[in-house]
Design a protein around this motif. Structure first.
Motif, short mmCIF file in Angstrom:
data_model
loop_
_atom_site.label_atom_id
_atom_site.label_comp_id
_atom_site.label_asym_id
_atom_site.label_seq_id
_atom_site.Cartn_x
_atom_site.Cartn_y
_atom_site.Cartn_z
N SER A 178 41.05 5.19 -11.84
CA SER A 178 40.95 4.20 -10.77
C SER A 178 40.69 2.82 -11.35
O SER A 178 39.94 2.66 -12.33
N ALA A 179 41.31 1.82 -10.75
CA ALA A 179 41.12 0.45 -11.20
C ALA A 179 39.70 -0.02 -10.87
O ALA A 179 39.17 0.28 -9.80
N SER A 180 39.11 -0.76 -11.79
CA SER A 180 37.81 -1.37 -11.52
C SER A 180 37.99 -2.53 -10.56
O SER A 180 39.11 -2.99 -10.29
N ALA A 181 36.87 -3.05 -10.06
CA ALA A 181 36.94 -4.21 -9.18
C ALA A 181 37.54 -5.41 -9.92
O ALA A 181 38.26 -6.22 -9.32
N ASP A 182 37.28 -5.52 -11.22
CA ASP A 182 37.83 -6.62 -12.01
C ASP A 182 39.34 -6.48 -12.18
O ASP A 182 40.08 -7.48 -12.12
N VAL A 183 39.81 -5.26 -12.39
CA VAL A 183 41.25 -5.02 -12.49
C VAL A 183 41.91 -5.29 -11.14
O VAL A 183 42.99 -5.90 -11.06
N GLU A 184 41.27 -4.86 -10.07
CA GLU A 184 41.80 -5.11 -8.73
C GLU A 184 41.95 -6.61 -8.47
O GLU A 184 42.97 -7.07 -7.93
N ALA A 185 40.94 -7.39 -8.83
CA ALA A 185 40.98 -8.83 -8.62
C ALA A 185 42.11 -9.47 -9.41
O ALA A 185 42.79 -10.40 -8.93
N GLY A 200 45.26 -10.68 -7.12
CA GLY A 200 45.15 -12.12 -6.91
C GLY A 200 45.24 -12.97 -8.15
O GLY A 200 45.11 -14.19 -8.08
N GLY A 201 45.45 -12.34 -9.31
CA GLY A 201 45.58 -13.10 -10.55
C GLY A 201 44.27 -13.63 -11.10
O GLY A 201 44.28 -14.49 -11.99
N ASP A 202 43.14 -13.12 -10.63
CA ASP A 202 41.83 -13.59 -11.08
C ASP A 202 41.39 -12.80 -12.31
O ASP A 202 41.03 -11.62 -12.20
#
Length: 220
Positions: free
Chosen positions: A54-61, A65-67
């Protein structure tokens, strides 16, 4: 004198076990843009992302959204040599950018940036082992799906920068996430109907085949 000699020996040992690497990244797509890139050399017990997990919150961002700020903080906190946004913004189709990193022998290279347009696609290099031998090495980097958002390909669900022409009134390609872990992206589907159809992406511009990037790593 003994302390001085010991310090000199330690410095020599450090230089013998470290390398300078030049990383050149080329956007190999016809109509896909890379958001600001994160490039990091780090120890092999650290991962920015992992396929099949599963993607982490940082990977998701990053993927939605390119963050890259969260992944940058993770890498810096792990003692990585980090280059954030080497292109100074968007990397256009066909363009290249370069950066230089410092690595210990045994370190690995990781790279990430969102692919535009997409729901949650990103260019990814996960912990590629940096060779000890000097020379040039080629990485053909794939586009990954973070598994965090349905690939509906609708303008209302994705970042819409002014340099991309989106259609409108699409009905949506996917309505739910079919694979909720990081995996190879199937590519945008798109269509040629700018005022309807299933997608707001242009299939003549916004489809891609892997690899999405050609990366040349020069170990010096």
């Amino acid at each position: 004198m003994k302390k001085l000699l010991l310090g000199m020996a330690m410095a020599t040992a450090f230089s013998a076990n470290a390398a300078t690497i030049d990383v050149n990244i080329t956007n190999a797509t016809d109509g896909i843009y890379f958001t600001p890139l994160l490039v990091a050399a780090h120890s092999n017990n650290v991962h920015l992302f992992r396929t099949g997990e599963s993607a982490s919150a940082d990977v998701e961002a990053m993927a939605e959204g390119g963050d890259i700020s969260g992944l940058e903080a993770l890498a810096v906190g792990a003692g990585a040599s980090v280059s954030a946004n080497p292109a100074g913004g968007i990397l256009n189709p066909g363009d290249s950018t370069s950066t230089t990193l410092y690595a210990e022998h045994g370190d690995v290279l990781s790279i990430a940036a969102m692919l535009l347009p997409s729901n949650d696609a990103f260019i990814g290099v996960d912990s590629w082992t940096i060779p000890k031998k000097r020379g040039k090495y080629i990485i053909r980097a794939n586009g990954y799906d973070a598994g965090t958002e349905a690939n509906d390909e609708l303008a209302g669900s994705v970042p819409t920068p002014p340099f991309i022409d989106f259609g409108s009134a699409g009905t949506g390609v996917d309505t739910e996430v079919s694979n909720d872990v990081v995996h190879i992206h199937p590519g945008n589907l798109g269509d040629t109907d700018a005022n309807g159809g299933i997608s707001d992406f242009d299939s003549t511009k916004h489809r891609w085949l892997n690899p999405v990037a050609i990366i040349t790593v020069t170990v010096r």
